[in-house]
Design a protein around this motif. Structure first.
Motif, PDB file in Angstrom:
ATOM      1  N   ASP A 143     -26.026 -23.860  43.599  1.00  0.00           N
ATOM      2  CA  ASP A 143     -26.844 -22.897  43.347  1.00  0.00           C
ATOM      3  C   ASP A 143     -27.095 -21.877  41.975  1.00  0.00           C
ATOM      4  OD1 ASP A 143     -29.879 -23.110  43.011  1.00  0.00           O
ATOM      5  OD2 ASP A 143     -29.509 -21.426  45.170  1.00  0.00           O
ATOM      6  N   THR A 145     -28.471 -20.053  40.019  1.00  0.00           N
ATOM      7  CA  THR A 145     -30.506 -19.634  39.606  1.00  0.00           C
ATOM      8  C   THR A 145     -30.004 -17.818  39.188  1.00  0.00           C
ATOM      9  OG1 THR A 145     -29.874 -18.227  41.844  1.00  0.00           O
ATOM     10  CG2 THR A 145     -31.106 -20.473  41.761  1.00  0.00           C
ATOM     11  N   ARG A 147     -31.619 -14.369  38.526  1.00  0.00           N
ATOM     12  CA  ARG A 147     -31.949 -13.473  39.229  1.00  0.00           C
ATOM     13  C   ARG A 147     -32.815 -12.626  38.515  1.00  0.00           C
ATOM     14  NH1 ARG A 147     -32.033 -16.178  43.430  1.00  0.00           N
ATOM     15  NH2 ARG A 147     -32.795 -14.672  44.578  1.00  0.00           N
ATOM     16  N   ARG A 170     -37.008 -15.663  37.897  1.00  0.00           N
ATOM     17  CA  ARG A 170     -36.164 -15.795  39.251  1.00  0.00           C
ATOM     18  C   ARG A 170     -36.423 -17.147  40.059  1.00  0.00           C
ATOM     19  NH1 ARG A 170     -33.774 -10.993  42.060  1.00  0.00           N
ATOM     20  NH2 ARG A 170     -33.420 -11.992  44.280  1.00  0.00           N
ATOM     21  N   GLY A 171     -35.510 -17.498  39.949  1.00  0.00           N
ATOM     22  CA  GLY A 171     -34.898 -18.433  40.589  1.00  0.00           C
ATOM     23  C   GLY A 171     -34.957 -19.995  39.838  1.00  0.00           C
ATOM     24  N   ASN A 172     -35.105 -19.290  38.709  1.00  0.00           N
ATOM     25  CA  ASN A 172     -34.634 -21.076  38.316  1.00  0.00           C
ATOM     26  C   ASN A 172     -33.777 -21.135  37.970  1.00  0.00           C
ATOM     27  OD1 ASN A 172     -37.387 -19.382  35.932  1.00  0.00           O
ATOM     28  ND2 ASN A 172     -37.683 -21.485  37.769  1.00  0.00           N
ATOM     29  N   ARG A 173     -33.104 -22.782  38.051  1.00  0.00           N
ATOM     30  CA  ARG A 173     -31.443 -22.844  37.906  1.00  0.00           C
ATOM     31  C   ARG A 173     -31.034 -23.254  36.033  1.00  0.00           C
ATOM     32  NH1 ARG A 173     -29.512 -25.230  41.379  1.00  0.00           N
ATOM     33  NH2 ARG A 173     -28.162 -26.627  39.854  1.00  0.00           N
TER      34      ARG A 173
END
Length: 293
Positions: A143, A145, A147, A170-173
């Protein structure tokens, strides 16, 4: 010169039983920006090919903090064979990570520190050793991502907003990193000198480079199968051969976006789809002689 050095790190392991050991570790490392990154380190220095060398750093060093823990060991099941395993969890947090950001100038981009990124997940390794044959299986879940968020020019990405930008949250891969990857293989000793086997790769989809905001469909996942064989003629002489991509599967290993309206494509006149893929090699065979002295 760019450097990569270990700042500090350590690990510990403890044997729980004769078939299981628990382990853990921590490492902290840094990476200085490369000359190619430094030569192209801002919107005013965007480039299509970073090929200059400079000595005045424009970027901060990337610092990575890695934690890992897991369980490994092995045991024998009667006369059937021996199973070895390694089960682990990992996390790497990078500060001041460097990415290649689209420029407002067509077909140009620049490197920049964009804050923090994280790569975390788990891994499973299984290996079976028996009389006359062996097999192995590896699975990794990653995972990866962002931040920290940032805004960049959409370039040829059709999902850009009305200002021609994409907003990474934030959280997009991270693009180019599949969430799941499974590999495995088996080898069988047909005779005392002849061995045949095969291996495979099953990989999930990944976001295209240029789609850091994850706004468009991912690059398709794929499965590929390879076969190999060898004959140990003498102690020092071996004949070997292999066939890659046995099923001649058409799949892609890399994806990004390319301009279609402002650049003429002789191979695809009138093209309107900016998604650009790098195709993998088709079916292929290889053979040879290996001599050991």
């Amino acid at each position: 010169m760019p450097i990569r050095r270990l700042i500090r790190g350590g690990g510990v392991s403890y044997r729980l039983t004769h078939w299981a050991t628990i382990y853990g570790g921590y490492a902290e490392a840094n990476r200085a920006p490369t000359p190619a990154e430094l030569s192209c380190a801002g919107p005013e220095n965007a480039c299509s090919l970073a090929n200059f060398f400079v000595g005045d750093p424009e970027l901060k060093q990337v610092r990575a903090h890695t934690f890992e823990a897991g369980l490994r060991g092995g045991f024998t099941i009667g006369t059937a064979g021996r199973l070895s395993y390694d089960l682990g969890l990992f996390r790497t947090d990078a500060d001041n990570d460097i990415v290649f950001i689209n420029s407002e100038t067509l077909n140009r981009a620049f490197f920049a520190n964009i804050g923090a990124t994280r790569r975390q997940g788990g891994k499973v390794h299984l290996a079976w050793q028996a009389d006359g044959w062996s097999a192995w299986l590896n699975y990794t879940h990653t995972d990866a991502t962002y931040r920290s968020g940032f805004v960049e020019d959409a370039g040829s990405n059709p999902a850009g907003d009305e200002d021609g930008d994409i907003t990474v949250r934030r959280g997009n891969r991270l693009p180019g990193i599949p969430l799941d990857k499974l590999t495995g293989g088996v080898d069988v000793r047909v005779t005392p000198i002849w061995t045949v086997g095969g291996d495979f790769l099953l990989q999930g989809g990944q976001y295209l480079f240029g789609d850091e905001a994850n706004l468009t469909p991912r690059l398709p996942g794929f499965f590929v199968l390879n076969l190999h064989t060898s004959v140990q003629v003498t102690r020092s002489l071996q004949l070997f051969g292999s066939i890659s991509n046995v099923t001649d599967r058409h799949y892609y290993t890399f994806g990004t976006f390319s301009p279609t309206g402002s650049v003429y494509l002789a191979q695809a006149p009138g093209a309107t789809n900016p998604r650009s893929y790098s195709p993998a090699a088709p079916i292929g065979g290889f053979g040879g002689v290996r001599v050991t002295f």
